[in-house]
Design a protein around this motif. Structure first.
Motif, PDB file in Angstrom:
ATOM      1  N   ARG A  13       0.822  -1.204   0.000  1.00  0.00           N
ATOM      2  CA  ARG A  13       0.000   0.000   0.000  1.00  0.00           C
ATOM      3  C   ARG A  13       0.857   1.255   0.000  1.00  0.00           C
ATOM      4  N   ALA A  17       0.853   4.343  -2.765  1.00  0.00           N
ATOM      5  CA  ALA A  17       0.081   5.408  -2.109  1.00  0.00           C
ATOM      6  C   ALA A  17      -0.048   6.693  -2.947  1.00  0.00           C
ATOM      7  N   ASP A  20      -2.579   6.154  -5.593  1.00  0.00           N
ATOM      8  CA  ASP A  20      -3.896   5.985  -4.986  1.00  0.00           C
ATOM      9  C   ASP A  20      -4.495   7.336  -4.618  1.00  0.00           C
ATOM     10  N   ARG A  21      -3.651   8.243  -4.096  1.00  0.00           N
ATOM     11  CA  ARG A  21      -4.168   9.565  -3.731  1.00  0.00           C
ATOM     12  C   ARG A  21      -4.575  10.348  -4.975  1.00  0.00           C
ATOM     13  N   LYS A  23      -5.648   9.109  -7.754  1.00  0.00           N
ATOM     14  CA  LYS A  23      -6.897   8.508  -8.228  1.00  0.00           C
ATOM     15  C   LYS A  23      -8.094   9.088  -7.477  1.00  0.00           C
ATOM     16  N   ASN A  63      -1.493   8.058   4.065  1.00  0.00           N
ATOM     17  CA  ASN A  63      -0.964   6.697   3.978  1.00  0.00           C
ATOM     18  C   ASN A  63      -0.770   6.073   5.361  1.00  0.00           C
ATOM     19  N   ASN A  66      -3.940   4.734   6.197  1.00  0.00           N
ATOM     20  CA  ASN A  66      -4.191   3.615   5.308  1.00  0.00           C
ATOM     21  C   ASN A  66      -3.438   2.364   5.765  1.00  0.00           C
ATOM     22  N   ASP A 119     -10.880   3.093   6.757  1.00  0.00           N
ATOM     23  CA  ASP A 119     -10.891   3.436   5.338  1.00  0.00           C
ATOM     24  C   ASP A 119     -11.592   4.771   5.114  1.00  0.00           C
ATOM     25  N   SER A 126      -7.277  12.108   2.416  1.00  0.00           N
ATOM     26  CA  SER A 126      -6.796  12.245   1.042  1.00  0.00           C
ATOM     27  C   SER A 126      -7.426  13.417   0.313  1.00  0.00           C
TER      28      SER A 126
END
Length: 201
Positions: A13, A17, A20-21, A23, A63, A66, A119, A126
């Motif tokens: 993860r 990260a 992912d952020r 996105k 993160n 996360n 989550d 984020s």
């Protein structure tokens, strides 16, 4: 097993990260943008924008939360899957594909139920730069509608992850079973002429 599963999940993860952020920001920017401008237009451009305007370390914003979520999630997922398989075998019979799917779905539901509030906090961190750290995000979420805010989207998450994990684990287990079985038959066919060596499957 808990430790190894948790570390593996947190490592993976952390590695992805920043993507992912980006996105999440690209998906939610219309809800937070000012003056009608969309600051996030592509992955590379968004990474540069965050690094220039917030700092490189902000690519990993959220993160920590996360990883706090992923560590118990991955650990619980792996361990509970084995436990559920063992429980199903107590009823007799063999571990069929259906039983693997059922055990995987239960494992996914268990892990999701345990970590969904984390989550929610991670997503808030984020997309809301004004929040100050993990505690600030928890306070912000709680002030909306109390405890139930931490479980927003829980049913949708459960409906998506339970079958995903079920198919993932069942497929892995079935392929592993077939591979081991094939390797064993191959060695037996060669009889005494086979040269044994350590094989990692």
């Amino acid at each position: 097993q808990l430790l190894c599963g948790g570390i593996a999940g947190a490592t993976a993860r952390s590695f992805v990260a920043p993507i992912d952020r980006v996105k999440i920001l690209m998906q939610t920017q219309k809800l937070t943008m000012k003056d009608g401008k969309q600051p996030y237009n592509s992955v590379i451009q968004s990474l540069r924008y965050i690094a220039q305007n917030e700092g490189i370390y902000k690519l990993w914003r959220g993160n920590g939360a996360n990883c706090i979520r992923v560590f118990p999630y991955a650990a619980t997922q792996f361990v509970s899957y084995d436990k559920y398989k063992a429980m199903l075998l107590l009823e007799g019979g063999t571990m069929t594909i259906f039983r693997r799917l059922f055990a995987g779905a239960l494992a996914g539901a268990t892990a999701t139920s345990l970590t969904h509030p984390l989550d929610v906090v991670r997503l808030r961190l984020s997309v809301q730069p004004e929040l100050r750290g993990f505690k600030g995000a928890i306070h912000s979420v709680y002030m909306e509608q109390g405890i139930k805010t931490f479980f927003k989207g829980y049913s949708a998450t459960l409906l998506s992850l339970a079958p995903f994990i079920a198919i993932n684990f069942a497929t892995f287990d079935q392929l592993k079973f077939v591979t081991y079985k094939t390797a064993k038959i191959s060695l037996q066919d060669h009889g005494n002429n086979v040269k044994f060596r350590n094989i990692k499957i």
